[in-house]
Design an enzyme around this catalytic site. Structure first.
Site, short mmCIF file in Angstrom:
data_model
loop_
_atom_site.label_atom_id
_atom_site.label_comp_id
_atom_site.label_asym_id
_atom_site.label_seq_id
_atom_site.Cartn_x
_atom_site.Cartn_y
_atom_site.Cartn_z
N TYR A 142 -5.35 14.63 -16.02
CA TYR A 142 -5.61 13.72 -14.90
C TYR A 142 -6.04 12.35 -15.40
CZ TYR A 142 -5.37 17.04 -11.00
OH TYR A 142 -4.96 17.92 -10.04
N LYS A 187 -4.58 27.98 -22.28
CA LYS A 187 -3.21 28.23 -22.76
C LYS A 187 -3.25 28.01 -24.27
CE LYS A 187 1.19 29.02 -22.08
NZ LYS A 187 1.70 30.36 -21.68
N ASP A 219 -1.18 31.60 -17.41
CA ASP A 219 -0.06 32.26 -16.73
C ASP A 219 -0.46 33.68 -16.33
OD1 ASP A 219 -0.17 32.71 -19.48
OD2 ASP A 219 2.00 32.64 -19.82
N ASP A 243 -6.99 23.11 -10.71
CA ASP A 243 -6.39 22.60 -9.48
C ASP A 243 -5.39 23.61 -8.93
OD1 ASP A 243 -5.59 20.70 -7.47
OD2 ASP A 243 -3.78 20.37 -8.66
N ASP A 247 -5.72 26.54 -5.41
CA ASP A 247 -4.85 26.64 -4.23
C ASP A 247 -4.39 28.10 -4.13
OD1 ASP A 247 -4.94 23.89 -3.63
OD2 ASP A 247 -2.83 23.89 -3.03
#
Ligand code: IPM
Ligand code: MG
Length: 353
Positions: A142, A187, A219, A243, A247
């Site tokens: 970001y 990751k 993942d 982020d 959701d």
């Protein structure tokens, strides 16, 4: 208690849900004898229209001079559909997070028994799910160096040791206060930044011998939060992964409209719904005010006002159980309640409790 609260309604459904959030705070102030002073400020598309800046200096001043910020949402279709816009409402949110030093975003994930059927997941998987995603909020892609031309574009996923250490410290401490289980999501099989996260977490692990720490690739974690949500207690992860994951985890609760969050760091703490500004629903009295109202509860709890927070949560639970719900979670054939009616019901419950 006296609290100075900056009120940032923002765009889309923001002003409508904020009205309900403030009404709930007023009901609490009356019942418990607190004095809340509100200072409203502009941000997002509204602020771009007014002064050309989605997080104007005047708004930052108000936030810095407050004990807490209650924020709703920013975003507007005019900008979503225009990839070439130079100034965007979301930049205001990012500037606010950065300038207030809000590096830790706390996003609790819990279920409401009466809404289990609203989740696309099976009841028996969900029952008892109760965890927190701690999302790093001021680093990573970001904020790393960016470049874009017509042929090539990149974002840099950059983290430094101090940035990683401070969020991991909070994560370990949060796990100590909860079920003592921390999952570091990264990751590390591909990304160097993730490998540094993992290295530092492993270094810190011995300082928290009472916490069981495990490591999961993003993942795999995206699958596990849906197939085995009760496995988790505290998840800590970098900005972008957090982020996306939050959701996804909103499906566990049943609606994005039920998910509050707090953002903590160097300056004024900020409390906001996880959902966005849903511009299509603006001024239609459709949006669920519960995430905003629960964000107000988190604000009060941050200052140790636990009975006040608990009363708000009790009122929200009662509204859901009484089927006083906005359309996206209403039962078939249930009565129509809009943003205002749900908010008013919760306010009345608090005033009469
Ligand atoms: C969130 C939102 C923001 C983010 C957007 C609006 C910039 O999706 O708070 O999760 O990506 O952080
Ligand atoms: Mg998001």
């Amino acid at each position: 208690m006296k609290l100075k609260i900056a009120i940032l309604p923002g765009d889309g459904i923001g002003p409508e849900i904020m009205t309900q959030g403030v009404a709930v705070l007023n009901a609490i102030a009356d019942r418990f004898g607190h004095e809340f002073e509100y200072n409203e400020a502009i941000c997002g598309a509204h602020a771009i229209d007014a002064v050309g800046d989605p997080y104007p200096d005047a708004t930052h001043e108000i936030c810095m001079n407050s004990d807490a910020v209650l924020f709703a949402a920013v975003g507007d279709l005019r900008f979503d559909n225009n990839p070439t816009a130079k100034v965007r409402p979301e930049q205001g949110l990012l500037a606010m997070r950065k300038k207030l030093g809000l590096f830790a975003n706390v996003r609790p994930v819990a279920t409401f028994d009466c809404l289990l059927h609203k989740s696309p997941l099976k009841d028996e998987l969900l029952r008892g799910a109760d965890f927190v995603v701690l999302r790093e909020l001021t680093g990573g892609m970001y904020f790393g160096e960016k470049y874009q031309d017509d042929f090539k574009a990149y974002d840099t996923d950059i983290y430094t040791r101090p940035e990683i250490e401070r969020i991991l410290k909070l994560a370990f401490e949060m796990a100590q206060k909860r079920k003592k289980h921390l999952t570091v999501v990264d990751k590390a099989n591909v990304l160097a930044s993730s490998r540094l996260w993992r290295q530092i977490a492993k270094e810190m692990e011995p300082d928290y011998p009472d916490v069981t720490t495990d490591y999961m690739f993003i993942d795999n974690a995206s699958m596990r939060v849906l197939t085995e949500p009760t496995f988790f207690d505290v998840i800590v992860t970098e900005n972008t992964f957090g982020d996306i994951l939050t959701d996804e985890t909103s499906c566990i609760t049943g609606s994005m409209g039920l998910q509050p969050s707090s953002s903590l760091g160097e300056h004024t703490p900020l409390f906001e719904p996880v959902h966005g500004s849903w511009p299509q629903a603006a001024n239609k009295n459709l949006a669920n005010p519960v995430a905003q109202i629960l964000s107000a509860a988190m604000l009060l709890e941050h200052f140790g006002l636990n009975a006040e927070g608990a009363l708000i949560r009790k009122a929200v639970d009662a509204s859901l159980e009484s089927n006083v719900r906005t359309p996206e979670i209403q039962v078939e054939g249930g009565a129509h309640y809009g943003t205002k009616e749900v908010g008013q019901w919760i306010v009345d419950y608090i005033r009469n409790a």
